[in-house]
Design a protein around this motif. Sequence first.
Motif, PDB file in Angstrom:
ATOM      1  N   TYR A   1       1.611   6.794  -6.896  1.00  0.00           N
ATOM      2  CA  TYR A   1       0.516   7.679  -7.301  1.00  0.00           C
ATOM      3  C   TYR A   1       1.001   9.111  -7.483  1.00  0.00           C
ATOM      4  CZ  TYR A   1      -4.134   9.700  -7.578  1.00  0.00           C
ATOM      5  OH  TYR A   1      -5.241  10.364  -7.999  1.00  0.00           O
TER       6      TYR A   1
ATOM      7  N   GLU B   1       0.890   4.265  -2.869  1.00  0.00           N
ATOM      8  CA  GLU B   1       0.729   5.687  -2.582  1.00  0.00           C
ATOM      9  C   GLU B   1       1.882   6.501  -3.164  1.00  0.00           C
ATOM     10  OE1 GLU B   1       0.026   6.563   1.547  1.00  0.00           O
ATOM     11  OE2 GLU B   1      -1.492   4.993   1.702  1.00  0.00           O
ATOM     12  N   ILE B   2       3.106   5.986  -3.021  1.00  0.00           N
ATOM     13  CA  ILE B   2       4.276   6.680  -3.549  1.00  0.00           C
ATOM     14  C   ILE B   2       4.200   6.758  -5.072  1.00  0.00           C
ATOM     15  CG2 ILE B   2       6.778   6.528  -3.849  1.00  0.00           C
ATOM     16  CD1 ILE B   2       6.856   5.228  -1.011  1.00  0.00           C
TER      17      ILE B   2
ATOM     18  N   LYS C   1       0.831  -1.208   0.000  1.00  0.00           N
ATOM     19  CA  LYS C   1       0.000   0.000   0.000  1.00  0.00           C
ATOM     20  C   LYS C   1       0.865   1.256   0.000  1.00  0.00           C
ATOM     21  CE  LYS C   1      -4.096  -1.898   2.244  1.00  0.00           C
ATOM     22  NZ  LYS C   1      -4.938  -1.885   3.454  1.00  0.00           N
ATOM     23  N   ASP C   2       1.965   1.240   0.749  1.00  0.00           N
ATOM     24  CA  ASP C   2       2.891   2.383   0.761  1.00  0.00           C
ATOM     25  C   ASP C   2       3.470   2.626  -0.629  1.00  0.00           C
ATOM     26  OD1 ASP C   2       2.484   2.796   3.466  1.00  0.00           O
ATOM     27  OD2 ASP C   2       4.368   1.818   4.089  1.00  0.00           O
TER      28      ASP C   2
END
Length: 69
Positions: A41, A38-39, A34-35
């Motif tokens: 994105y 996000e990065i 998930k991290d």
Amino acid sequence: MRSKSKLVLKARIVKHIIEYYELDCTGMGIDEVKDEMEIAYVEDRSNWEYQYTESDGSEIDIELEIVNA
């Protein structure tokens, strides 16, 4: 009769492209995945492997400019 003065027409064309990337998440926990999502994105895909780019050739925007040189 054409003038001998130099006159240049410049075009800035924005086209629709799609870039494909891949990240091997083997061994990562769900929070790590998930991290990374996000990065990525926010366009930091330094850990990701570029795959390929495709374009349908369509133009989204064009700007023309006359430049006296």
